[in-house]
Every structure is written in structure tokens, then in C-alpha cells.
Motif scaffolding. Structure first.
Motif, PDB file in Angstrom:
ATOM      1  N   TRP A 143       4.294  24.231  11.354  1.00 25.10           N
ATOM      2  CA  TRP A 143       3.688  23.256  12.254  1.00 25.10           C
ATOM      3  C   TRP A 143       2.915  22.259  11.426  1.00 25.10           C
ATOM      4  N   ARG A 144       2.472  21.191  12.061  1.00 25.45           N
ATOM      5  CA  ARG A 144       1.704  20.145  11.372  1.00 25.45           C
ATOM      6  C   ARG A 144       0.316  20.055  11.979  1.00 25.45           C
ATOM      7  N   GLU A 145      -0.672  19.875  11.099  1.00 25.53           N
ATOM      8  CA  GLU A 145      -2.054  19.702  11.534  1.00 25.53           C
ATOM      9  C   GLU A 145      -2.556  18.372  11.013  1.00 25.53           C
ATOM     10  N   LYS A 146      -3.425  17.737  11.801  1.00 28.99           N
ATOM     11  CA  LYS A 146      -4.007  16.477  11.379  1.00 28.99           C
ATOM     12  C   LYS A 146      -4.924  16.687  10.184  1.00 28.99           C
ATOM     13  N   ILE A 147      -4.880  15.760   9.248  1.00 27.70           N
ATOM     14  CA  ILE A 147      -5.804  15.768   8.124  1.00 27.70           C
ATOM     15  C   ILE A 147      -7.083  15.088   8.590  1.00 27.70           C
ATOM     16  N   VAL A 148      -8.179  15.787   8.456  1.00 23.17           N
ATOM     17  CA  VAL A 148      -9.460  15.265   8.941  1.00 23.17           C
ATOM     18  C   VAL A 148     -10.141  14.453   7.870  1.00 23.17           C
ATOM     19  N   GLN A 173       0.838  -1.183   0.000  1.00 25.78           N
ATOM     20  CA  GLN A 173       0.000   0.000   0.000  1.00 25.78           C
ATOM     21  C   GLN A 173       0.879   1.241   0.000  1.00 25.78           C
ATOM     22  N   LYS A 174       0.442   2.236  -0.742  1.00 23.70           N
ATOM     23  CA  LYS A 174       1.162   3.495  -0.779  1.00 23.70           C
ATOM     24  C   LYS A 174       0.947   4.220   0.548  1.00 23.70           C
ATOM     25  N   TYR A 175       1.995   4.828   1.050  1.00 25.86           N
ATOM     26  CA  TYR A 175       1.919   5.548   2.321  1.00 25.86           C
ATOM     27  C   TYR A 175       1.018   6.767   2.162  1.00 25.86           C
ATOM     28  N   LYS A 176       0.109   6.958   3.103  1.00 25.49           N
ATOM     29  CA  LYS A 176      -0.784   8.104   3.107  1.00 25.49           C
ATOM     30  C   LYS A 176      -0.507   8.929   4.358  1.00 25.49           C
TER      31      LYS A 176
END
Length: 65
Positions: free
Chosen positions: A60-65, A8-11
């Protein structure tokens, strides 16, 4: 016969966010938000050329919803 393994491709679970911050003497305030690192570097150079106070890139990093 051996079966081929399916990989599986990394997401990504997060997205990178960038902002230009300036310090006018009262602490660091966000001047503008940028879409990606290239845009942030371009905006940083523009701010450095046109303002007399220190500016920086905040990442910064934010979660992908």
C-alpha cells in the motif's frame, strides 16, 4: 540568447509500504512489516519455506508527511 528552462526534479508524495500477511484460518493477519520490495520478497520466501499456511505480500502507499 534564449534562456535555458529550469526543470524541477519530481518529488514523490507517497511511499510504498510492504507487509507479509499469513492466513492461519481466521483471516489475513500481518506477520511482519518490510522496508522495500526486495526485503518483502525475501521474507515471503522465508515464510513460505517455514510455515504450513498461505502467506502473501500486501502493498500500500502512505502519504509522506
Amino acid at each position: 540568447m534564449k534562456e535555458a528552462k529550469t526543470t524541477q526534479k519530481y518529488k514523490r508524495k507517497t511511499k510504498d509500504c510492504y507487509a507479509i500477511e499469513g492466513n492461519c484460518g481466521c483471516g489475513w493477519d500481518i506477520e511482519c512489516y518490510c522496508e522495500d520490495s526486495v526485503d518483502a520478497k525475501r521474507q515471503l520466501r522465508t515464510y513460505q519455506d517455514n510455515v504450513g499456511y498461505p502467506v502473501r505480500i500486501k502493498k500500500w502507499r502512505e502519504k509522506i508527511v
